[in-house]
Design an enzyme around this catalytic site. Structure first.
Site, PDB file in Angstrom:
ATOM      1  N   ASP A 105      33.333  34.907   6.572  1.00 39.36           N
ATOM      2  CA  ASP A 105      33.482  34.724   8.026  1.00 39.36           C
ATOM      3  C   ASP A 105      34.959  34.853   8.357  1.00 39.36           C
ATOM      4  O   ASP A 105      35.792  34.102   7.840  1.00 39.36           O
ATOM      5  CB  ASP A 105      32.923  33.342   8.404  1.00 39.36           C
ATOM      6  CG  ASP A 105      32.789  33.142   9.906  1.00 39.36           C
ATOM      7  OD1 ASP A 105      33.382  33.913  10.686  1.00 39.36           O
ATOM      8  OD2 ASP A 105      32.092  32.184  10.304  1.00 39.36           O
ATOM      9  N   ASP A 131      35.606  37.209  16.076  1.00 38.02           N
ATOM     10  CA  ASP A 131      35.030  36.311  15.064  1.00 38.02           C
ATOM     11  C   ASP A 131      33.781  37.009  14.532  1.00 38.02           C
ATOM     12  O   ASP A 131      32.855  37.294  15.309  1.00 38.02           O
ATOM     13  CB  ASP A 131      34.697  34.980  15.758  1.00 38.02           C
ATOM     14  CG  ASP A 131      34.148  33.918  14.820  1.00 38.02           C
ATOM     15  OD1 ASP A 131      33.970  34.195  13.623  1.00 38.02           O
ATOM     16  OD2 ASP A 131      33.883  32.799  15.313  1.00 38.02           O
ATOM     17  N   HIS A 184      29.466  30.447  19.913  1.00 35.50           N
ATOM     18  CA  HIS A 184      30.419  29.735  20.764  1.00 35.50           C
ATOM     19  C   HIS A 184      31.245  30.705  21.583  1.00 35.50           C
ATOM     20  O   HIS A 184      31.552  31.811  21.128  1.00 35.50           O
ATOM     21  CB  HIS A 184      31.355  28.899  19.882  1.00 35.50           C
ATOM     22  CG  HIS A 184      31.918  29.692  18.729  1.00 35.50           C
ATOM     23  ND1 HIS A 184      33.121  30.322  18.798  1.00 35.50           N
ATOM     24  CD2 HIS A 184      31.399  30.004  17.514  1.00 35.50           C
ATOM     25  CE1 HIS A 184      33.327  30.977  17.653  1.00 35.50           C
ATOM     26  NE2 HIS A 184      32.295  30.816  16.854  1.00 35.50           N
ATOM     27  N   HIS A 193      36.405  27.504  20.206  1.00 35.22           N
ATOM     28  CA  HIS A 193      35.097  26.881  20.461  1.00 35.22           C
ATOM     29  C   HIS A 193      34.975  26.481  21.919  1.00 35.22           C
ATOM     30  O   HIS A 193      34.985  25.311  22.276  1.00 35.22           O
ATOM     31  CB  HIS A 193      34.876  25.688  19.522  1.00 35.22           C
ATOM     32  CG  HIS A 193      34.789  26.100  18.094  1.00 35.22           C
ATOM     33  ND1 HIS A 193      35.786  25.861  17.190  1.00 35.22           N
ATOM     34  CD2 HIS A 193      33.839  26.782  17.431  1.00 35.22           C
ATOM     35  CE1 HIS A 193      35.438  26.373  16.012  1.00 35.22           C
ATOM     36  NE2 HIS A 193      34.265  26.936  16.141  1.00 35.22           N
ATOM     37  N   GLU A 225      26.080  33.668  16.135  1.00 36.36           N
ATOM     38  CA  GLU A 225      26.065  33.584  14.667  1.00 36.36           C
ATOM     39  C   GLU A 225      24.831  32.879  14.129  1.00 36.36           C
ATOM     40  O   GLU A 225      24.877  31.704  13.786  1.00 36.36           O
ATOM     41  CB  GLU A 225      27.361  32.971  14.117  1.00 36.36           C
ATOM     42  CG  GLU A 225      27.847  31.700  14.764  1.00 36.36           C
ATOM     43  CD  GLU A 225      29.166  31.241  14.139  1.00 36.36           C
ATOM     44  OE1 GLU A 225      29.332  31.333  12.903  1.00 36.36           O
ATOM     45  OE2 GLU A 225      30.031  30.773  14.890  1.00 36.36           O
ATOM     46  N   GLU A 272      27.307  37.475  12.098  1.00 36.71           N
ATOM     47  CA  GLU A 272      28.022  37.110  13.333  1.00 36.71           C
ATOM     48  C   GLU A 272      28.765  38.297  13.916  1.00 36.71           C
ATOM     49  O   GLU A 272      29.394  39.071  13.190  1.00 36.71           O
ATOM     50  CB  GLU A 272      29.033  35.991  13.038  1.00 36.71           C
ATOM     51  CG  GLU A 272      29.830  35.554  14.271  1.00 36.71           C
ATOM     52  CD  GLU A 272      30.769  34.385  13.994  1.00 36.71           C
ATOM     53  OE1 GLU A 272      31.127  34.174  12.821  1.00 36.71           O
ATOM     54  OE2 GLU A 272      31.137  33.698  14.964  1.00 36.71           O
TER      55      GLU A 272
HETATM   56 CO    CO Z   1      32.125  31.837  14.869  1.00 31.22          CO
END
Ligand code: CO
Length: 291
Positions: free
Chosen positions: A85, A96, A155, A163, A188, A276
């Site tokens: 990740d 992300d 998020h 976040h 994700e 993700e």
């Molecule tokens: Co993430």
């Protein structure tokens, strides 16, 4: 969203996608976890971008928030299921993205989180609720005989903020906020052979500064100095001066200057997969920045 911000997000996404796949290609039995982490994080800097959070490498029942330790000698094992990740930012605008590398025989589990992600992305447009997205993630994963992880979510993303709202659940919830044009968020899905709930391990490798307060302890001051350039984004314990680091970190946690991200795991012996992407909501759909 103005053109400059859009360009920063997509630039971060292109870099993140490239380095994520390079890092995934390094994951093999016997390779040091630290080698993959260092290579990926250095590659982000070489691209002229920033590390939005330490490269997470979480194996098997660990779902998230593991990364290389200081002088880490752990290597990948023959049957590991490895979540990679990665977070990149350009001028604070974050990409992300994550994938799962299967060193065993768990391709159906890997496919479950990936298919759930694809299905969720295909639904994204203004007016759809986050609850509807969560419901289709859950349905896709359960139809394949696995469980979604209920207490991990996608998020929203903001400048130097990892976040934000909205929260994108991995299970169906009643309603929830509707998606709006211009929102930026990561979806994700996690699929598991375990309970579908992760718990916190006592081990913490990743932290984030959440407030500014004066501190007296010398080692704590050193930590705050070392992370100043992070702009409040998460960092790893291994990145800090190691002298009295545990005392410094526990002091800063107690004073609520640092937030800890413990390693999160499903039940022992279970396996968790993750996929993700980050996306920007448009008038009639979305642009996936990390594809
Ligand atoms: Co993430």
């Amino acid at each position: 969203m103005n053109d400059d911000i859009f360009t920063h997000y997509t630039h971060a996404g292109v870099i993140a996608n490239k380095i994520l796949h390079q890092a995934a290609g390094m994951v093999r039995e016997g390779v040091l976890i630290a080698e993959v982490v260092e290579t990926a994080e250095n590659a982000i800097i070489e691209e002229g971008a920033g590390i939005a959070f330490p490269l997470n490498i979480s194996r098997n029942e660990a779902a998230a928030h593991d990364t290389a330790r200081y002088e880490d000698d752990r290597t990948f094992a023959a049957s590991d299921l490895v979540k990679v990740d990665l977070g990149v930012h350009v001028e604070g605008y974050i990409a992300d993205t994550a994938l799962t590398v299967d060193l065993g025989k768990n391709d159906l589990l890997v496919e479950a989180s990936r298919a759930a992600l694809d299905r969720a992305i295909a639904m994204v447009r203004p007016g759809v609720t986050v609850g509807e997205i969560g419901a289709s993630i859950q349905e896709e994963i359960e139809s394949r005989g696995y469980r979604p992880v209920a207490n991990l979510t996608g998020h929203g993303l903001g400048r130097f903020l990892l976040h934000e709202k909205p929260t994108i659940p991995n299970i169906g919830i009643q309603g929830g906020p509707a998606i709006e044009e211009g929102m930026v968020f990561a979806i994700e899905p996690f699929a598991t052979t375990g309970s579908g709930y992760v718990s916190e391990s006592p081990r913490v490798e990743i932290f984030q500064q959440t407030s500014m307060k004066p501190v007296r302890l010398r080692a704590a001051k050193k930590v705050l100095n070392a992370i100043r350039s992070n702009n409040g984004l998460p960092f790893a314990k291994r990145m800090l001066p190691q002298n009295k680091v545990d005392l410094a970190l526990s002091t800063l946690r107690r004073q609520q200057i640092l937030h800890a991200y413990p390693v999160l795991h499903d039940v022992p012996g279970s396996l968790v997969s993750q996929a993700e992407h980050t996306l920007i909501v448009t008038e009639d759909g979305c642009v996936v920045t990390t594809a």
